[in-house]
Design an enzyme around this catalytic site. Sequence first.
Site, PDB file in Angstrom:
ATOM      1  CD1 TRP A  62      -7.906   4.887   2.386  1.00 37.24           C
ATOM      2  CD2 TRP A  62      -7.964   6.858   1.118  1.00 37.24           C
ATOM      3  NE1 TRP A  62      -8.232   5.899   3.223  1.00 37.24           N
ATOM      4  CE2 TRP A  62      -8.290   6.922   2.427  1.00 37.24           C
ATOM      5  CE3 TRP A  62      -7.850   8.023   0.009  1.00 37.24           C
ATOM      6  CZ2 TRP A  62      -8.556   8.276   2.590  1.00 37.24           C
ATOM      7  CZ3 TRP A  62      -8.326   9.062   0.660  1.00 37.24           C
ATOM      8  CH2 TRP A  62      -8.661   9.195   1.941  1.00 37.24           C
ATOM      9  CG  HIS A  63      -3.409   4.075  -3.883  1.00 34.74           C
ATOM     10  ND1 HIS A  63      -2.294   4.915  -4.096  1.00 34.74           N
ATOM     11  CD2 HIS A  63      -4.447   4.507  -4.016  1.00 34.74           C
ATOM     12  CE1 HIS A  63      -2.834   5.958  -4.392  1.00 34.74           C
ATOM     13  NE2 HIS A  63      -4.160   5.591  -4.485  1.00 34.74           N
ATOM     14  CD  GLN A  64      -6.099  -2.252   2.089  1.00 30.94           C
ATOM     15  OE1 GLN A  64      -5.829  -3.195   2.732  1.00 30.94           O
ATOM     16  NE2 GLN A  64      -7.070  -1.496   2.518  1.00 30.94           N
ATOM     17  CG  ASP A  90      -1.855   0.947   1.253  1.00 29.52           C
ATOM     18  OD1 ASP A  90      -2.236   1.453  -0.005  1.00 29.52           O
ATOM     19  OD2 ASP A  90      -2.318   1.363   2.350  1.00 29.52           O
ATOM     20  CG  HIS A  91       1.035   4.208  -3.075  1.00 31.22           C
ATOM     21  ND1 HIS A  91       0.259   3.963  -4.137  1.00 31.22           N
ATOM     22  CD2 HIS A  91       2.459   3.568  -3.536  1.00 31.22           C
ATOM     23  CE1 HIS A  91       0.867   3.671  -5.179  1.00 31.22           C
ATOM     24  NE2 HIS A  91       2.331   3.152  -4.792  1.00 31.22           N
TER      25      HIS A  91
END
Length: 534
Positions: A469-471, A319-320
């Site tokens: 929110w980039h899982q 994730d980021h």
Amino acid sequence: MENTEQDFAAAVRANQATLRGALKSSYDFIVCGSGSAGSVVAARLAENPEVRVLLLEAGGSDEVASVIEPAQWPLNLGTERDWGFMARPNPHLNGRSIPMNMGKVLGGGSSINVMLWARGHRADWDYFAAESGDDAWNYASVLKIYQRIEDWHGPADPARRGKGGPVYVAPAQSPKQTATLMLEAARSLGVPTFDSPNGAMMEAHGGAAINDLRIRDGKRLSVFRSYTYPRMAQPNLTVLTKALVSKLTFDNRQVTGVEVLIDGETRTFHAAREVVLSLGAVNTPKLLMQSGIGPEHELQRHGITVRQHLPGVGQNHQDHVSFGCIWEYREPQEVGAGGSEATLYWKSDAALDAPDMLHCQVEFPVPSAETAARGIPEHGWTMFAGLAHPKSRGEVLLSGAQADDPVVIHANTLSDPDDLRAARNSVEMCRDLGNASAFSSLVKRESLPGQLGPQDMDAYLRDAAVTYWHQACTAKMGRDAMSVVDSQLRVYGIDKLRIADASIMPRITTGNTMAPCVVIGERAAEMIKASHGI
């Protein structure tokens, strides 16, 4: 024009009501999840009128103001349109549990995100190709997909951009001063600026640019609205909302369909050809494991019969992560489209294959719950100092065998010491940007983090860390023992099952993940069509 849109909307409502009222027991393809990849797969398969497609979405309608109006996206967080995941308490974040929001609505994340269109770096796609052993995933191949699907409304770049496709993309319209000054500040630090954060900027060391956004006529454009909705008046595409996929069904190692919870009752739908999982990097591994596909020790722990031991399911979670740096305005400023109009990608070391810094500008103050206590200006802006390729790896585990048992996310943010060092570098560059002379007329002072000593800065980073929110990456594509799908996105050891979402990424792409998920959906549809001759 308006009457035509209203007539079509009426036709969609009538058609879908008819289809829902007469559900079939069998469809050719069942697509689970209507997010940025699933919407593409369902729409592309439904292009053939002879092919019957069922698209299942656990969430509800996207016809709400907080989805349609770009500035209202934060209002969706914590509502019924958000899965509301929380990572487990993390000792590397001073024991914090951080929210891991994810879209639960028609359109998935593309209906509640910040609308940024970020293609990923050349090196990301070439890495996908190397890991999968398939050049169809490399940058040159993917660039052709982007050109085919885009409807680009920005400065001409015929070598990289497309016109007339389903994906309307345009630079932020009339960007606010906060965004334009960020580009000026970047240039003062020796960072080049570009007409777009895609194209040439993602083929070398990076740079700064006004964001490409999915907004038209002041309204959000979700992937669902661009791909699936235009086909929903067709009799061969059934879209079911409030439909939670709870299990895969099998005949030995062949998937035969899905069990679905609808209005509290379990329905079983048969897939004559294939099931496609597009549930995202949390729910896709959850469904796989609860259906008996995953690490045998994890399945046995919950009394689940092992159908296929795949140790990589739920592993490699990426994730980021970002850290808010906040400045106080001299005077209140207007917020532009969605609030994020400029971005910067840059390498801290020229030897890296892709930028490791991912900076997003937001035109209002956004602290974490913990850093808010340090004092936040009433009027200000935020630069999120992000890590584009963190080394920390997390995992998604089960808490039980049932569909309503919550998933367990160990994000392990900042668990790799290299990420803490990268965070320090990223925040220092952010502070240099925000404190550059370009902002002197707009900014009164730096509010957070300010000049801190090494120990205090590390404490700040652990308190400030939040997700972009980039899982991704929890069912990765590849050829090693931890890979879950092959280059065709087929699940190893299981027939008639593919995955098309961010979970198949071998590594997280540089930047926001919506655009790469659209490409994953396009690739999945191409491969499925080829396999079945449709």
